[in-house]
Every structure is written in structure tokens, then in C-alpha cells.
Design a protein around this motif. Sequence first.
Motif, PDB file in Angstrom:
ATOM      1  N   LEU A 237       0.844  -1.192   0.000  1.00  0.00           N
ATOM      2  CA  LEU A 237       0.000   0.000   0.000  1.00  0.00           C
ATOM      3  C   LEU A 237       0.883   1.248   0.000  1.00  0.00           C
ATOM      4  N   HIS A 238       0.750   2.058  -1.038  1.00  0.00           N
ATOM      5  CA  HIS A 238       1.467   3.329  -1.109  1.00  0.00           C
ATOM      6  C   HIS A 238       0.582   4.400  -0.463  1.00  0.00           C
ATOM      7  N   ILE A 239       1.065   4.971   0.617  1.00  0.00           N
ATOM      8  CA  ILE A 239       0.297   5.952   1.382  1.00  0.00           C
ATOM      9  C   ILE A 239       0.843   7.344   1.115  1.00  0.00           C
ATOM     10  N   GLN A 240      -0.030   8.216   0.649  1.00  0.00           N
ATOM     11  CA  GLN A 240       0.353   9.620   0.471  1.00  0.00           C
ATOM     12  C   GLN A 240      -0.399  10.453   1.513  1.00  0.00           C
ATOM     13  N   PRO A 241       0.286  10.887   2.583  1.00  0.00           N
ATOM     14  CA  PRO A 241      -0.391  11.679   3.617  1.00  0.00           C
ATOM     15  C   PRO A 241      -0.462  13.161   3.221  1.00  0.00           C
ATOM     16  N   ALA A 242      -1.490  13.801   3.730  1.00  0.00           N
ATOM     17  CA  ALA A 242      -1.641  15.251   3.558  1.00  0.00           C
ATOM     18  C   ALA A 242      -2.276  15.815   4.817  1.00  0.00           C
ATOM     19  N   ARG A 243      -1.798  16.967   5.239  1.00  0.00           N
ATOM     20  CA  ARG A 243      -2.331  17.640   6.420  1.00  0.00           C
ATOM     21  C   ARG A 243      -3.167  18.826   5.970  1.00  0.00           C
ATOM     22  N   LEU A 244      -4.395  18.924   6.492  1.00  0.00           N
ATOM     23  CA  LEU A 244      -5.282  20.042   6.153  1.00  0.00           C
ATOM     24  C   LEU A 244      -5.888  20.615   7.426  1.00  0.00           C
ATOM     25  N   GLY A 245      -5.871  21.922   7.532  1.00  0.00           N
ATOM     26  CA  GLY A 245      -6.552  22.570   8.637  1.00  0.00           C
ATOM     27  C   GLY A 245      -8.036  22.680   8.346  1.00  0.00           C
ATOM     28  N   VAL A 246      -8.865  22.329   9.330  1.00  0.00           N
ATOM     29  CA  VAL A 246     -10.320  22.378   9.148  1.00  0.00           C
ATOM     30  C   VAL A 246     -10.824  23.730   9.628  1.00  0.00           C
TER      31      VAL A 246
END
Length: 355
Positions: A304-313
Motif C-alpha cells: 500500500l502506497h500511502i500519500q499523507p496530507a495535512r489540512l486545517g479544518v
Amino acid sequence: MTADCFAENLLKWYDNHGRHDLPWHHNRTAYRIWVSEIMLQQTQVATVIPYYLAFMERFPDVQSLAEAPVDDVLSHWSGLGYYARARNLQNAAQTVMDEFGGAFPDTQEALESLKGIGRSTAAAIIAQAFGKRAAILDGNVKRVLARYHAVPGWPGQTSVLKQLWEHAEEHTPSERIRDYTQGIMDLGAMVCTRSRPKCNDCPLQKGCAAYARKETNLYPGSKPKKAKPEKTTWMVILEDQNGRILLERRPPNGIWGGLWSLPELDPAYGADELQEACERNLGLDCGEPELISGFRHTFSHYHLHIQPARLGVTGQQGVRDNGQHKWLHRHEALALGLPAPIRTLLTNPEQATLL
């Protein structure tokens, strides 16, 4: 070497070199042996010991395990992997309470009726907890017997497994059954290792067919190789204005079943579409995504290739705390049962690239 000599020589070796002081050797109840056997599936002793001690402290008996919240059980399993084992463990504990009055059965058939207990695990409980004769055949024992008798083929094949079970039954003695079962597991783990076996230290060397042929590397046969599929996903770290992160419970079956994880988005979305995807799928208004270095996590049957991203809600209408979602501060999230890569992402995102 006769069957009797096999057991006799193994027991002499165990007396001098085997492991006699493992945590589950103390207060040797069926419950304690069972938990150790399940943890030791796919996992080495050194890794298991601290998990086992913490698990026993929290769940000292079958009733406490049966009645515990599933999140608590999964939290104490977090990091051991193969999480179906933990779910099956609790399911079996509940069955023991409901159908056996809280007392572990001591027969092969009854033990195998419990979730997650197969033939070898049931035999190990019978031998180790009740001191009754029962042949075991875990991975270490398969390796010892495959080499000793030069049994060709991969032990996962039915015909090969049948031969190994016959040899296991043949060599299992009627006396000192606890020591014998521990001894043959120890021999496989410590001497008859997968690579570079220490044949000169082996008490069974004289009768070992693979050693006589100088072919220890050929036994047991390897599993036929098959290319693992490659999958990709976005994993989003959604943090609200109070510093809380959104977690999503995984489905009960399948990979990471029942654990809390990060929400996933279809890999077909581009990075510039993540804000819109979060609004469409989760009802959340978010700021610009910050991409974190992706990494690959390997499961038993795919990568599994995981691409994380952080987003402010910045605003939410859709996702509230419920049985499937939780908004938690990081320290609260880390107290739950989390898959190891998710735990690393929440504590040290830069280290996730090393997984």
C-alpha cells in the motif's frame, strides 16, 4: 534415531539450553498459555514479551478480556500486527464465558471450536496448560521436522502438511509433555533457524536427513512466489481549530479491522482537489493541503502506497463524534488502537517515510 531417542535427546538439550522462565510459564493457566500462543503467531518471543506483560496486567483473566471495550483490547494489541488475532481473542473469551462457564475446555475439539484456535494452538494449550499429550506443529516445529525427515515441498501444501503432522505425532512423547513442546519450539527458534542453522549445536544432528545430505537450505520448501499487487491511497490528517484530529474506525473485517485510522480519499484525486474532496466526502471546509512524504506499507498480500496530507479544518457541517468518527487531541488518539503507520504519522510524520 528412533522416535524415543528423538524426544530423549531433545529433552536433554532443553534441560540445559531451553527457555524455562518465559512469562507464560508462571501461573500456567489455560488463559495465559492461550494468549501467549496467539501473540506468538507471526511474532517473535522477544517482541511478544512486553506486549504480553502489559496485556496480562490489563486483562488478567478471561472474564476481564471478554467484558473489555474492543478499543481497549485493540489498543493493547497496537503494534503487534495481524489485528484479526485480537478480535478473535476477545470473541473466543466471550464464548468461553457464555458457553463454558468461564473455564477453558481441555479437549482438542472444544478448543478448536473457539475463534482463532487451530489444531496446533489447541494442542499447545492442552500440552502446556493441562499437561496432556498433544502434538504441536507451529512454524518452528515444521522447520525442525521438515529438515530432520527431509520432507520436500512447502508446508502450506496439504500433502506436505499431512506428512509433517504424522511426524509430529510420531515424535511427541507421553512424559514431560510441557518440556517437550517448549523444547521443540525453542530448538526451531534458537538452533534450527530459517537461515544459518547451528547444526553443530543441534541434539538431533545424528538423525537429521537434511544435515546428512548437506541440504538444510532446501528444507522446508519455500512458498511459491507471487507478485504482490500495488495499491495507493490518500490519508488525510484533518486538524480543527481546537487542535483535534479526525479519526475514522476501520470496518470490522479486513486490513486493520476495527482499528482507528485516518480518513482515506480516492487516489484519483489530485493534490489540488483534496479540499473539495474533504467537503464532498466529509462535509468539512479545509485550508490548503500540506503534503507529507509518502511511504509504502507492506501487508501479507499487497503493498500500500500511502500519500499523507495535512489540512486545517476551518468549518464543519458533516462529521461529528459517533461510532465511526472521533475528533481527538493527539495524546487522546495515541491511547486508542492505531495501526503502526498511523501512530507514526501522528507522532513523527518524518519517520513514516522509513516504514
